[in-house]
Scaffold this active site. Structure first.
Site, PDB file in Angstrom:
ATOM      1  N   HIS A  97      -1.389   0.745   7.708  1.00 15.91           N
ATOM      2  CA  HIS A  97      -1.890   0.889   6.340  1.00 15.91           C
ATOM      3  C   HIS A  97      -1.629   2.316   5.864  1.00 15.91           C
ATOM      4  O   HIS A  97      -1.776   3.281   6.618  1.00 15.91           O
ATOM      5  CB  HIS A  97      -3.390   0.579   6.297  1.00 15.91           C
ATOM      6  CG  HIS A  97      -3.957   0.588   4.911  1.00 15.91           C
ATOM      7  ND1 HIS A  97      -3.477  -0.222   3.910  1.00 15.91           N
ATOM      8  CD2 HIS A  97      -4.961   1.332   4.357  1.00 15.91           C
ATOM      9  CE1 HIS A  97      -4.166   0.008   2.801  1.00 15.91           C
ATOM     10  NE2 HIS A  97      -5.067   0.944   3.052  1.00 15.91           N
ATOM     11  N   CYS A 131       0.828  -1.214   0.000  1.00 18.12           N
ATOM     12  CA  CYS A 131       0.000   0.000   0.000  1.00 18.12           C
ATOM     13  C   CYS A 131       0.859   1.261   0.000  1.00 18.12           C
ATOM     14  O   CYS A 131       0.467   2.297  -0.548  1.00 18.12           O
ATOM     15  CB  CYS A 131      -0.949  -0.004   1.200  1.00 18.12           C
ATOM     16  SG  CYS A 131      -0.143  -0.328   2.778  1.00 18.12           S
TER      17      CYS A 131
END
EC number: 3.4.19.12
Length: 991
Positions: A310, A55
């Site tokens: 994340h 990510c």
């Protein structure tokens, strides 16, 4: 019924029919998502697939894609794709594979711009960088390294707009300025930067962080500056001056810092305020330029740990001014052209005691998860319109055609699934009404499990298989009725015609023989309960005279259970034979195993039968019962052995009992005589020692220490241990008949493997035991200039070749260990601990060997004490013993005892020193770069070397000296980032 009655074959409710009755949504007939959901929406951006832990890569790719100048320059960069297409056109049967980093970016940006997909796969780009998709890298480090790689790649281009794009967009200049306090001399060192790394500890606003970055530093004391004018060290001041700023200003917020107490990086979850407009003029050295910057991107890290979480990006579209949140495949447009960070801030800390968010005015924001802020120089010029080159557009169109083909294929599959589902729906609705068998009408039995699979929409039913429900007679077993359902003959005809299988189980299928047998067993079980009470009362009557019978006490305790098992045997046999008939290999194996276990168990009254088939001699294992009680028991066990209480015990067992007592007495006498004859061998204190050769003799004999331990066990416990019959000295010899040990080794590390014998004692040993080989050590005295000296020889002589092989095997074993224990001793105040790390050889203690030997069957105690005089057999046994001694050679005589300041670690020989340092960091909270390790005075410094190559063996003690803490936290960050690294050919350090 509300749910299915499992034991009732007539209950057909709750078998899965509720899914099909009534109206059904067409979407329930398939598990294929609508392919149109994968299409890109109008005026929307394209997302990127997260390949596992990538990510952080996706956020930077989206941010760089929306830098129109960078995108246009990359499109202008020539590629092999253009040359190939000019010659032959893009091949239709082969996927395009970019060859360079620039080509990968070109193709990715073209797909992000004109693809019809909702998201695309960046795996080619990630693979080209050599990134591990399962490991999350440091995002800030990735940004630095990739910009450096891209700049180096583009520097070879001829077009200046392409060659200089990275420097033009991202590169600025600052100077390190040092001013001497004595003479005022100013020295300046100019340096380029691609991002400003700002410390956020103790600050609340972005401008405060920039001010600290540029603040003046005093150089005093030991840190004084050497002035070229004064030609001496002087107090001075040092600071950073910003000389020029790039079009795109990257501000790295240093949220991830090194925690010296834990030895790990940690995340600072503190709020930092920043505005949408940033005026950099107050921070510049020259004040006459335009330095108003607009916020264009905010990169967010969600999570409380520095090693997980994340990454998402908030980026502003330069053409429309609208803000978008890029979260891998999902892209969300912000309302009202405003940046909204609220929901991201709620996910940083899961604890209840969250820090209160500061109030933000108009045009300002605050975040505790932002780790990078991107500002673009404010300009009135219209944004660029970037067109995809024709060659790349052709590749994009081909990918779009593939996507359309996939959508059509998925839509057709959905359509076919819906059609099959509708047909099945009508079939089930019609057939379920006629499924129950009416009274007096023909019917069939069918498997309940198969009916459930027929009604399960996710699986297609297989042919009907009723073989598992058959008895040994080939008919329906009465115990299987509970897993069957009774259906009408009409429904059964349809099922067998449509799906096949068998055998059919109609109204005559139930096995009458099995039903009769089951009823008989039930009646016997009821009778057993009554007889159990009767026998219990009869056992209370004392038997007088010779009218009783002997019954085993164990049999009396379990006779009721044995009777029940006997009654169930026929049913079990029937099931087992059914399993064999059906070819069920697993059931066959299980039944055979159970049968073997049953055979090993004793039947009723067999617990008092001796090995010769007669009454056993132990009266404690049996008791006399009355004739009435025995007759009741005989009804259930007609084949049980019968012993009237006037029956004599087994005569052979009596003879063996007397012989056993005589053998025990003989062993005791033998042990006593041998102990008296070999007093010196029994007591270690009276045995000679090679280290201090006794003066009264020039000859000594050697036997195996194993022989001594076995003999001592017999002498100590003659009734429990077998007598030793032979001396197995072949274990000390090699296959060639040579001695395996030198005189020097027998005085040191091999002393635990041998025992020295006096000549007089050796004569007695030869009379008491069978000796295969005599081993003698002789001392010869010689007069010399320095006095009398001694020379030692052995018979047989040493075998140098096998001795060298033994030593090599010992060293190899010491270098090839796994999960061995070593000890780390932390040195305090420069105090050193001297430790002898030389391995000492040892065999097992007599107690441990004794326990193992007692568990062995008789006759397997030791092959050396039962060998014959055959040369071939003796040679083979000697070779086996030689291998055994090779293995014993690496065993240590004593275990290391931990002292204060030491900790034990489990390591392997193929483990690197760097991995060991990480273990030590967790154990002692000392960072790897602060560790100074040594073993036996040798410094361990090569982090890439294995412990085996460094000479670290099991039970080693490694000294740890920790450096004093330093205050350069930035240096520590660099070291930790370097240790984490970035894999593959992308793993080169940036500037």
């Amino acid at each position: 019924c509300r749910r299915n009655c499992r034991g009732n074959p007539n209950c057909l409710v709750g078998i899965g029919e509720h899914v099909w009755l009534g109206e059904i949504d067409e979407n329930s007939f398939h598990n294929i998502d609508d392919p149109n959901c994968e299409r890109r929406k109008k005026n929307a951006f394209v997302g990127l697939t997260n390949l596992g832990a990538t990510c952080y890569v996706n956020t930077f790719l989206q941010m760089w894609f929306l830098n129109l100048e960078l995108r246009q320059a990359l499109y202008l960069c020539p590629s092999t794709c253009g040359e190939y297409a000019d010659r032959e056109g893009v091949p239709k049967d082969k996927d395009y594979e970019p060859q360079t980093i620039c080509e990968h970016l070109q193709y990715l940006f073209a797909l992000l711009q004109n693809s019809k997909r909702r998201y695309i796969d960046p795996s080619g780009f990630v693979k080209a960088l050599g990134l591990d998709t399962g490991q999350q890298q440091d995002a800030q480090e990735f940004s630095k390294l990739f910009m450096s790689l891209l700049e180096d790649t583009l520097s070879k281009q001829k077009n200046p707009d392409v060659r200089n794009i990275v420097q033009k967009q991202f590169c600025g200049e600052y100077a390190y300025v040092t001013v001497c306090n004595q003479c005022g001399r100013e020295s300046k060192l100019v340096s380029k930067f691609y991002e400003l790394e700002l410390n956020i500890q103790g600050h609340k606003q972005l401008t405060d962080c920039i001010t600290e970055f540029l603040k003046e530093e005093k150089l005093e004391g030991d840190n004084r500056y050497f002035c070229e004018t004064c030609q001496s060290k002087q107090n001075a001041t040092r600071k950073i001056r910003l000389l020029s700023l790039p079009c795109t200003l990257n501000l790295q917020l240093m949220r991830f810092v090194f925690d010296r107490q834990t030895g790990h990086k940690k995340k600072l979850n503190t709020y930092i305020g920043f505005s949408e407009l940033l005026d950099m003029e107050p921070f510049m050295e020259q004040k006459n330029g335009v330095y108003i910057y607009e916020l264009s991107a905010v990169l967010i890290h969600r999570g409380v740990s520095a090693y997980s979480g994340h990454y998402i990006a908030h980026v502003k579209d330069p053409q429309t001014g609208e803000w978008y949140k890029f979260n891998d495949e999902d892209i969300e447009k912000m309302e009202g052209k405003k940046l909204q960070l609220g929901i991201e801030e709620d996910l940083a800390e899961p604890s209840k005691s969250q820090t209160r968010k500061p109030k933000c005015g108009k045009g300002t924001h605050c975040s505790r998860n932002a780790y990078m802020l991107v500002y673009r120089l404010q300009t009135r010029e219209k944004s660029l319109t970037v067109e995809v080159p024709a060659v790349l557009q052709e590749l994009v169109e081909r990918d779009n055609c593939k996507f359309e083909e996939w959508c059509n294929e998925m839509a057709e599959m959905r359509k076919q699934s819906v059609a099959r589902g509708k047909i099945k729906h009508e079939e089930v609705k019609e057939l379920y009404k006629r499924l129950p068998a009416e009274a007096g009408s023909p019917y069939d039995f069918i498997s309940f499990e198969w009916l459930q699979k027929w009604l399960d929409e996710s699986t297609s039913p297989k042919p009907i298989d009723n073989t598992a429900c058959l008895c040994s007679h080939g008919k329906l077993h009465p115990d299987k009725i509970s897993i069957m359902k009774r259906i009408s003959e009409y429904a059964a005809d349809f099922f067998y015609r449509r799906y096949g299988g068998g055998p059919r189980l109609n109204v005559k299928a139930l096995c009458k023989d099995c039903v009769v047998e089951r009823c008989r067993i039930l009646r016997l079980k009821n009778q057993l309960n009554k007889d159990y009470k009767t026998v219990t009362n009869l056992l209370k009557i004392t038997v007088k005279g010779n009218d009783g019978f002997w019954v085993g006490k164990a049999s009396l305790r379990s006779w009721r259970q044995l009777a029940l098992e006997q009654l169930n045997e026929q049913d079990e046999d029937a099931e087992h034979s059914n399993g064999k008939m059906n070819g069920n290999a697993q059931n066959k194996d299980e039944s055979n195993e159970e049968k073997r276990e049953e055979e090993e168990e004793l039947n009723f009254n067999e617990d008092i039968v001796c090995p010769h088939g007669d009454l056993c001699i132990s009266k404690n294992e049996r008791r006399a019962v009355s004739k009435e009680a025995w007759e009741k028991l005989k009804q259930y066990f007609p084949k049980a052995p019968e012993f009237p209480n006037n029956r004599e015990c087994c005569s052979q067992c009596k003879i063996l009992e007397r012989e056993g007592e005589e053998n025990e007495a003989l062993h005791k006498t033998m042990a006593s005589e041998q102990k008296t004859s070999l007093q010196n061998l029994f007591h270690d204190k009276c045995r000679p020692c090679l280290g201090s050769w006794p003066q009264e003799t020039d000859e000594l004999y050697i036997v195996s220490q194993f022989f001594v331990e076995e003999w001592r066990k017999f002498v100590r416990r003659p009734t429990r241990c077998s007598p030793v019959s032979s001396v197995g000295n072949s274990a000390l010899l090699c296959p060639h008949g040579g001695l395996m040990f030198t005189y020097a080794s027998m005085t040191k590390e091999d002393s635990k493997l041998i025992a020295l014998i006096w000549p007089s004692e050796w004569e007695r040993i030869q009379k008491l035991f069978v000796v295969d080989h005599a081993i003698k050590i002789t001392r010869m005295r010689a007069a010399g200039a320095d006095g009398e000296s001694a020379l030692y020889t052995s018979e047989p002589q040493l075998c140098p070749e096998c001795r060298e092989g033994l030593l090599c095997q010992q060293q190899r074993d010491l270098r090839e260990y796994t999960q061995a224990t070593i000890y780390i001793h932390k040195v305090v105040d420069n105090k050193k601990v001297m430790k002898d790390a030389a391995p000492e050889l040892n065999v097992s203690s007599s107690e441990a060997e004794e326990e193992r030997e007692e568990n062995k069957p008789e006759g397997e105690q030791d092959p050396d004490f039962n060998q014959t005089n055959g040369g071939a057999k003796r040679q083979k046994i000697a070779h086996q013993s030689y291998i055994a001694y090779q293995k014993q050679g690496i065993r240590r005589s004593t275990r290391h005892r931990k002292v204060r300041g030491e900790k034990a670690l489990l390591v392997s020989a193929n483990q690197t020193l760097k991995e060991l340092k990480i273990q030590i960091m967790h154990a002692f909270s000392v960072a790897p770069f602060d560790q100074n390790l040594s073993i036996d005075g040798k410094i361990l410094s090569d982090d890439t070397a294995t412990l085996g190559n460094l000479g670290v063996i099991p039970e080693s003690v490694i000294l740890l000296k920790a450096d004093e803490p330093i205050a350069d936290y930035a240096a520590m960050d660099d070291v930790m980032q370097g240790e984490r690294g970035t894999s593959g050919r992308f793993g080169v350090r940036g500037r």
